[in-house]
Design a protein around this motif. Structure first.
Motif, mmCIF file in Angstrom:
data_model
loop_
_atom_site.group_PDB
_atom_site.id
_atom_site.type_symbol
_atom_site.label_atom_id
_atom_site.label_comp_id
_atom_site.label_asym_id
_atom_site.label_seq_id
_atom_site.Cartn_x
_atom_site.Cartn_y
_atom_site.Cartn_z
ATOM 1 N N MET A 145 -9.738 -23.012 -20.699
ATOM 2 C CA MET A 145 -8.789 -23.724 -21.553
ATOM 3 C C MET A 145 -9.186 -23.739 -23.027
ATOM 4 O O MET A 145 -8.511 -24.375 -23.838
ATOM 5 C CB MET A 145 -8.606 -25.156 -21.053
ATOM 6 C CG MET A 145 -7.906 -25.184 -19.712
ATOM 7 S SD MET A 145 -7.339 -26.790 -19.118
ATOM 8 C CE MET A 145 -8.213 -27.946 -20.055
ATOM 9 N N LEU A 154 -4.937 -32.348 -21.317
ATOM 10 C CA LEU A 154 -5.354 -32.752 -19.975
ATOM 11 C C LEU A 154 -6.633 -33.591 -19.934
ATOM 12 O O LEU A 154 -6.677 -34.580 -19.189
ATOM 13 C CB LEU A 154 -5.484 -31.512 -19.074
ATOM 14 C CG LEU A 154 -4.153 -30.789 -18.839
ATOM 15 C CD1 LEU A 154 -4.351 -29.587 -17.934
ATOM 16 C CD2 LEU A 154 -3.112 -31.736 -18.249
ATOM 17 N N PRO A 155 -7.685 -33.260 -20.705
ATOM 18 C CA PRO A 155 -8.903 -34.079 -20.560
ATOM 19 C C PRO A 155 -8.691 -35.545 -20.913
ATOM 20 O O PRO A 155 -9.389 -36.406 -20.394
ATOM 21 C CB PRO A 155 -9.893 -33.418 -21.534
ATOM 22 C CG PRO A 155 -9.421 -32.024 -21.652
ATOM 23 C CD PRO A 155 -7.924 -32.101 -21.569
ATOM 24 N N ALA A 157 -5.619 -37.089 -20.691
ATOM 25 C CA ALA A 157 -4.249 -37.435 -20.293
ATOM 26 C C ALA A 157 -4.150 -38.818 -19.668
ATOM 27 O O ALA A 157 -3.171 -39.527 -19.908
ATOM 28 C CB ALA A 157 -3.704 -36.382 -19.337
ATOM 29 N N VAL A 158 -5.118 -39.200 -18.854
ATOM 30 C CA VAL A 158 -5.023 -40.507 -18.202
ATOM 31 C C VAL A 158 -6.058 -41.440 -18.807
ATOM 32 O O VAL A 158 -7.251 -41.158 -18.782
ATOM 33 C CB VAL A 158 -5.254 -40.395 -16.690
ATOM 34 C CG1 VAL A 158 -5.282 -41.775 -16.057
ATOM 35 C CG2 VAL A 158 -4.154 -39.563 -16.065
ATOM 36 N N LEU B 66 -6.286 -35.909 -12.171
ATOM 37 C CA LEU B 66 -6.768 -35.673 -13.532
ATOM 38 C C LEU B 66 -8.126 -36.321 -13.754
ATOM 39 O O LEU B 66 -9.021 -35.731 -14.366
ATOM 40 C CB LEU B 66 -5.753 -36.213 -14.545
ATOM 41 C CG LEU B 66 -4.538 -35.314 -14.797
ATOM 42 C CD1 LEU B 66 -3.435 -36.071 -15.529
ATOM 43 C CD2 LEU B 66 -4.955 -34.090 -15.608
ATOM 44 N N PHE B 70 -11.321 -34.205 -14.737
ATOM 45 C CA PHE B 70 -11.820 -34.312 -16.105
ATOM 46 C C PHE B 70 -12.751 -35.499 -16.333
ATOM 47 O O PHE B 70 -13.214 -35.715 -17.435
ATOM 48 C CB PHE B 70 -10.650 -34.366 -17.097
ATOM 49 C CG PHE B 70 -9.915 -33.064 -17.173
ATOM 50 C CD1 PHE B 70 -10.466 -31.983 -17.836
ATOM 51 C CD2 PHE B 70 -8.691 -32.910 -16.540
ATOM 52 C CE1 PHE B 70 -9.805 -30.775 -17.892
ATOM 53 C CE2 PHE B 70 -8.019 -31.701 -16.592
ATOM 54 C CZ PHE B 70 -8.579 -30.629 -17.261
#
Lengths: 303, 345
Positions: A145, A154-155, A157-158, B66, B70
């Motif tokens: 990526m 994404l890294p 995202a949450v 996720l 991550f």
């Protein structure tokens, strides 16, 4: 001044004139310290070349108006591209984050549902430690990526805090609504989208704003994961051309559209970049502000 | 278990009365199975619960996935701290070196310098930043006009939403050697300001930046606590002849005490996280002697030497010490009768 002090409760004594003056002055000074730099920056970005030159730098007093700096910026060069990158990452990122967060917050909000405790624990555990910059970099790199916009999304995202805030809000909604819908045969998806979300606009707006601001401001991710200058988001351009003062004057940087025309002074262009980084945040957040206290505090207390 | 109550010490939510989840037309599942109680096992069987809850599980999947990829995977990746990692051989092929990386780290004076800088910055923040949101909240709370309050709150919250690049840039434009004040000084024949590059002014500058950016936002939690103070207390105190300072001392500050203690403790657990971007951005201007903090040290360690294990080991040490600090801070919070960031089991 009188507007500052209306609706005083009957038992409270009226403050003395010096006390009132001191208070008003302090508050005014705080407001000025925050607003003044923004004023100078915006004014300089909008000033014609003559005004910038005669001021010998930043402009304090308005002397005419010129949009030349913005015309230069949006002429199709580095800044235009960076703004598009940042807008795209912010839009897609916020969408991904909100969807994942809302779904999980609802999925974990039903008391007694299967495995909700270990799953919630897995979310909460992320508060206690960060994975570490280097292993995360290696993972992103192994996933191929690097130089992909997904590395900016994404890294991060949450965000566990946002998830917990939303979950707490959902748990405070009257449970009976979902129960009766379930009896009527509604799926969880229907309950979430038709009943729960319409009642949760405020908290969704706040969490969405937090995510959006995070993506718009993201700098460090891009330093780590984006090597290709052409993919730089706005914050990196801001650093390169304003904070570090690299000259923007070459046509390859500003874009070919303005070649041959008179371009704005370098300082005005720099300040225009600052304004472009500043404006979206400044305009979006007051719309959501009234929900802050509720969203933040409820989440914090109820978690 | 560890339910989190993040940032205030307000009364914890009363455990919701056992709720019954309707079984989609089936009679509601009798006794509610909240964790730990024996009734968990007397609930419906696993297949039945799966059939009932599969949609909820599916919904948590993207977020959990996720986090697994991550957050948890790179956490495991910290094992390269025990290797001489090189990207071509990967985690599996790189040689194991035991604690050699730790030894190298602990004998590196730059690491200790970064630790020192981080702790200094944290201490200065604690003394000079921490009280400001409290004072500002009390000041804002005394503004009675709702409209005026809203305007002031909008203004003071705003810088929180600016990126560090933007904040540092604004400071440079106003206070830097080529900034507004220097420009005025120069036009009047004086020397320009040098505080944005003076190592001795570093702590002053970064603390001012933190205050400018986040002091306003920090008031939110105190304003909420102030709003929760029983107004009748003020009235009866006033009737009993207490002036405004005595009311502040005896009612307002005790009302804020739990929040203040909790935030102090949280700050203690967070002492190694002073931020990255603010220091990264100003490292060249002030020099790494004063501005290198743990996070920038980790970054430059790996970037300059290309040695991933050297960066990872510093990150791991920081993470482990940070975790211990958080757990200690929580223990302290519990000792003082607060809730901490998670409740006791």
């Amino acid at each position: 001044m009188s507007t500052l002090f209306k609706d005083r409760p009957v038992w409270a004594e009226r403050p003395s004139l010096p006390a009132r003056a001191a208070k008003s002055t302090t508050l005014a000074a705080i407001a000025v310290v925050i607003v003044f730099p923004l004023y100078v920056v915006i004014l300089t970005s909008l000033s014609p070349a003559a005004a910038v030159n005669s001021a010998g730098g930043l402009v304090l007093v308005p002397q005419g108006i010129s949009f030349q700096a913005y015309a230069d910026l949006f002429g199709g060069g580095v800044v235009t591209r960076a703004v598009l990158v940042s807008l795209g990452v912010t839009a897609v990122g916020t969408l991904v984050s909100l969807v994942a967060t809302v779904l999980a917050a609802y999925g974990l909000s039903q008391p007694g549902s299967l495995w909700h405790r270990p799953l919630l624990f897995a979310v909460l555990l992320t508060f206690l430690f960060a994975p570490g910059m280097i292993p995360l970099y290696l993972l992103v790199s192994d996933l191929g990526m690097i130089d992909s916009y997904w590395s900016l999304i994404l890294p991060t995202a949450v965000n566990a805090f946002n998830l917990v805030v939303m979950r707490a809000f959902f748990m405070n909604l009257p449970q009976e609504i979902g129960d009766s819908a379930r009896v009527d045969g509604a799926s969880e998806w229907t309950i979430l989208t038709r009943l729960v979300l319409p009642m949760s606009k405020g908290v969704t707006a706040v969490v969405g704003l937090f995510y959006a601001v995070g993506y718009w401001n993201a700098f460090f991710n891009a330093i780590l994961y984006i090597n290709d200058n052409a993919k730089w988001p706005l914050q990196l351009v801001l650093r390169q051309y304003v904070q570090q003062g690299q000259q923007l004057s070459s046509s390859s940087v500003i874009g070919n559209a303005v070649q041959g025309t008179a371009s704005a002074p370098n300082l005005a262009i720099q300040m225009a970049i600052v304004v472009v980084a500043l404006v979206p945040v400044t305009f979006v957040y007051p719309l959501v502000q009234k929900h802050f206290t509720k969203g933040v505090i409820i989440g914090a207390v109820k978690g | 278990m560890t339910e989190r109550t993040a940032t205030t010490s307000k009364t914890p939510p009363p455990s919701p009365a056992p709720r019954r989840r309707g079984g989609r037309g089936r009679p509601p599942v009798v006794p509610d199975h909240r964790g730990g109680r024996p009734s968990v096992r007397s609930g419906p069987s696993l297949p039945a619960r799966l059939r009932r809850d599969w949609q909820l599980l599916l919904m948590t999947l993207p977020a959990i996935g996720l986090l697994a990829v991550f957050h948890y995977t790179p956490t495991l990746g910290n094992i390269i701290a025990f290797q001489e990692y090189n990207p071509w051989d990967g985690v599996l092929g790189s040689p194991w070196v035991g604690l050699a990386q730790f030894e190298r780290l602990f004998t590196d004076p730059r690491f200790w310098s970064a630790v020192g800088n981080t702790l200094t910055i944290a201490a200065v923040q604690l003394v000079f930043f921490f009280p400001i949101p409290i004072a500002l909240a009390i000041l804002l709370d005394s503004v009675l006009s709702p409209r005026m309050r809203l305007v002031l709150q909008s203004i003071v919250y705003m810088p929180h939403f600016f990126s560090w690049v933007l904040v540092v840039t604004l400071f440079q434009q106003i206070l830097g050697g080529a900034g507004l004040f220097s420009q005025m000084l120069r036009q009047n024949g004086h020397a320009p300001l040098e505080i944005m590059t003076d190592p001795d002014a570093f702590l002053f500058v970064v603390t001012s930046q933190m205050i400018w950016k986040d002091a306003g936002w920090g008031t939110i939690i105190f304003l909420a606590a102030l709003a929760a103070v029983n107004q009748n207390l003020y009235e009866s105190a006033a009737v009993d002849g207490a002036g405004r300072w005595r009311r502040m001392w005896h009612i307002t500050l005790p009302g804020l005490r739990p929040v203040i203690i909790l935030l102090l403790i949280l700050k203690l657990g967070d002492i190694l996280n002073v931020g990255f971007e603010q220091f990264y951005l100003q490292r060249d201007a002030f020099g790494s002697n004063v501005s290198e903090v743990l996070d920038t040290f980790i970054y430059h360690q790996t970037l300059v030497t290309g040695n991933f294990s050297a960066g990872a080991v510093a990150g791991l040490v920081k993470g482990v010490v940070g975790l211990i600090l958080i757990l200690l801070a929580n223990k302290l919070a519990h000792k003082m009768g607060e809730h901490g960031i998670y409740r006791r089991a």
